[in-house]
Design an enzyme around this catalytic site. Sequence first.
Site, PDB file in Angstrom:
ATOM      1  N   LYS A  34       0.843  -1.354  -0.102  1.00  0.00           N
ATOM      2  CA  LYS A  34       0.208   0.163  -0.087  1.00  0.00           C
ATOM      3  C   LYS A  34       0.811   1.252  -0.118  1.00  0.00           C
ATOM      4  CE  LYS A  34      -0.469  -0.282   5.011  1.00  0.00           C
ATOM      5  NZ  LYS A  34      -1.124  -0.750   6.062  1.00  0.00           N
ATOM      6  N   ARG A 128     -10.873  -0.565  14.327  1.00  0.00           N
ATOM      7  CA  ARG A 128     -10.848   0.344  12.917  1.00  0.00           C
ATOM      8  C   ARG A 128     -11.760  -0.474  12.203  1.00  0.00           C
ATOM      9  NH1 ARG A 128      -4.864   1.055  10.168  1.00  0.00           N
ATOM     10  NH2 ARG A 128      -5.294  -1.205   9.617  1.00  0.00           N
ATOM     11  N   TYR A 256      14.265  31.454   6.011  1.00  0.00           N
ATOM     12  CA  TYR A 256      12.964  32.165   6.611  1.00  0.00           C
ATOM     13  C   TYR A 256      12.885  32.427   7.871  1.00  0.00           C
ATOM     14  CZ  TYR A 256      11.008  30.955   1.785  1.00  0.00           C
ATOM     15  OH  TYR A 256      10.961  30.864   0.334  1.00  0.00           O
ATOM     16  N   MET A 304      10.480  24.751   0.873  1.00  0.00           N
ATOM     17  CA  MET A 304       9.705  23.996  -0.025  1.00  0.00           C
ATOM     18  C   MET A 304      10.837  23.092  -0.804  1.00  0.00           C
ATOM     19  SD  MET A 304       6.854  24.999  -2.922  1.00  0.00           S
ATOM     20  CE  MET A 304       5.605  25.882  -2.117  1.00  0.00           C
TER      21      MET A 304
END
Length: 373
Positions: A34, A128, A256, A304
């Site tokens: 997954k 779950r 930053y 980023m």
Amino acid sequence: MFTNYIEVDIDKIQRNIENIKKISKNKNICAVVKANAYGLGATVIAKYIENQVSYFAVANFLEAKNLRIAGITKPIMILGFVSVEEANECVDYDIEIPIYDLSYAERINKSIVGDLKVHIALDTGHSRLGFREFEFDRIIKLKQLERLKIKGAFSHFSTADEEDKTFTQEQYEKFERIRKKLDDQFNIEIFHIANSAASIYHDLISDMDRIGIAMYGIYPSDYLRERKDIRLEQAFLLKSRVSFVKEINEGDSVSYGRAFKAKSRMKIATIPIGYADGYFRAFSNIGEVLINGKISKVCGRVCMDQIMVDVSDIDCKIEDEVILYPDIYEEANKIVTIPYELMTSFDMRLTRVYVKDGSIVHIDNYLGELYEN
Ligand SMILES: *Cc1c(COP(=O)(O)O)cnc(C)c1O
């Protein structure tokens, strides 16, 4: 030359699977791929391990369909929610789904054309998905749903990676009680409950282990890592390169918000990887990377697409290799998460480079280019 990439060692994944088989009581492995094989790339890995495993498991329909389109022919099961519409497509693709709610199962049964293989999900304490023990009368009613072919029944552990085995044992005993009752009522081929942690640390008998993280060479928890019941080889490295090197003066700030200020003259390297690539902003001022064999600390905020690191004591130049997560367990702990989350955050922008027998056998990049030899 690759700039930002995940180097995946196919041989190590294959060896991890063989080593898990050696120590587990259960010989059938369901490879959990997954979340794009925990970020490493599901289709390529699935092809290379297909003959070592009995099953593949994914979280949702599109992940399952993706494996079928890639040519995987072994059984594939979905572990999470499948809508009625998707269930219809699962019939066509021969994808197996979990059933845990009687009325939703009735809706699926009414809607599909053809037979659908299903696994009864049992909630033994994880709360779950799954029927609970007191709902056995509802499970029995699944018999009336003629298009649903019950192939398996499974449950999931919540604390198998912890030292204290008590709750796992309770969950297993509950699973065994339900299994005996199911055996009287149904003809179920596969009962499965163990995840990586259970197969490494617990001696439990069932028909199949569902192995995710351990296959990629990561221990499910710090506790199991320290125990070393098994030798797992980390099968991947996240790599980048130095893009720029410069000296800054005492009092100069970095990145930053000026969250880092130089206490003295120092040397700073810039690295072209950032939170958009999956390198969490939480590593601002605390992350560590490896450059030319030496540990270097992140200075200031993670941007980023770039980070700056302290290379005052490291000889380095533009293009030199950088290894992110020199110790992925330590780095995960620093930002209060687990290696699972760091891995599954690897962004599409990172190239995946697959190595086998020392040479590159496959490359997947942002453009979907694929090189095979
Ligand atoms: C993710 C998952 C697994 C695999 O867990 P690992 O800890 O990675 O081995 C097994 N079973 C279920 C139901 C899961 O959701």
